[in-house]
Motif scaffolding. Structure first.
Motif, short mmCIF file in Angstrom:
data_model
loop_
_atom_site.label_atom_id
_atom_site.label_comp_id
_atom_site.label_asym_id
_atom_site.label_seq_id
_atom_site.Cartn_x
_atom_site.Cartn_y
_atom_site.Cartn_z
N CYS A 114 -50.36 -19.47 88.50
CA CYS A 114 -48.96 -19.21 88.82
C CYS A 114 -48.11 -19.18 87.56
O CYS A 114 -48.56 -19.56 86.48
CB CYS A 114 -48.42 -20.25 89.80
N ILE A 115 -46.88 -18.75 87.74
CA ILE A 115 -45.87 -18.83 86.69
C ILE A 115 -44.95 -19.98 87.05
O ILE A 115 -44.39 -20.03 88.15
CB ILE A 115 -45.04 -17.53 86.59
N SER A 116 -44.82 -20.93 86.15
CA SER A 116 -43.90 -22.05 86.32
C SER A 116 -42.62 -21.70 85.56
O SER A 116 -42.66 -21.36 84.38
CB SER A 116 -44.52 -23.33 85.74
N ILE A 117 -41.48 -21.78 86.26
CA ILE A 117 -40.19 -21.37 85.69
C ILE A 117 -39.20 -22.51 85.85
O ILE A 117 -39.05 -23.08 86.93
CB ILE A 117 -39.64 -20.13 86.42
N LYS A 118 -38.52 -22.84 84.77
CA LYS A 118 -37.48 -23.88 84.79
C LYS A 118 -36.24 -23.34 84.09
O LYS A 118 -36.34 -22.56 83.15
CB LYS A 118 -37.98 -25.14 84.08
N TRP A 119 -35.08 -23.78 84.56
CA TRP A 119 -33.84 -23.30 83.94
C TRP A 119 -32.80 -24.39 83.75
O TRP A 119 -31.63 -24.12 83.56
CB TRP A 119 -33.24 -22.12 84.72
N TYR A 120 -33.22 -25.63 83.75
CA TYR A 120 -32.28 -26.70 83.48
C TYR A 120 -32.16 -26.88 81.97
O TYR A 120 -32.99 -26.44 81.20
CB TYR A 120 -32.69 -28.01 84.15
N GLN A 121 -31.11 -27.59 81.57
CA GLN A 121 -30.89 -27.83 80.16
C GLN A 121 -30.54 -29.30 80.00
O GLN A 121 -29.80 -29.86 80.81
CB GLN A 121 -29.75 -26.96 79.66
N GLY A 122 -31.06 -29.93 79.01
CA GLY A 122 -30.75 -31.33 78.77
C GLY A 122 -31.69 -32.25 79.51
O GLY A 122 -32.83 -31.92 79.79
N GLU A 123 -31.19 -33.41 79.91
CA GLU A 123 -32.01 -34.46 80.49
C GLU A 123 -31.91 -34.54 82.01
O GLU A 123 -32.26 -35.55 82.60
CB GLU A 123 -31.57 -35.82 79.91
#
Length: 100
Positions: free
Chosen positions: A88-97
């Motif tokens: 699969c493709i794992s996608i994240k778009w958060y920034q920081g902690e």
């Protein structure tokens, strides 16, 4: 007579063209809807399966490159052994902690 080098180059060009079309389809039909669905839930990540696609490793390479260019943290998750299989493709778009 065509040389082996010329045949390889021609085959690679055709394969790359087909793979880019598949990658664009994957982005439009699978990646974008998955991202929108996750954002509608207030989530900052999603995973999208590549199991239905031939040439999944090549498609993943193109898709990950495009997602990173758009500012996402993306990677191809590929694991295969006798007990476990994930492609699969794992996608994240958060920034920081916010999330780890």
């Amino acid at each position: 007579m065509i040389t082996a080098e010329e045949a390889r180059n021609k085959s690679y060009a055709v394969l790359q063209s087909i793979t880019e079309v598949q990658a664009n389809t994957f982005m439009t039909d699978y990646i974008e809807p998955a991202i929108l669905k996750a954002t509608d839930k207030g989530e900052f990540q999603t995973k999208v399966s590549l199991d239905k696609f031939k040439n999944s490793k090549l498609i993943a390479m193109i898709v990950v490159r495009e997602l990173k260019a758009a500012g996402f943290d993306a990677k191809h998750v590929y694991c295969a052994d006798q007990r476990d299989y994930e492609n699969c493709i794992s996608i994240k778009w958060y920034q920081g902690e916010l999330l780890k």
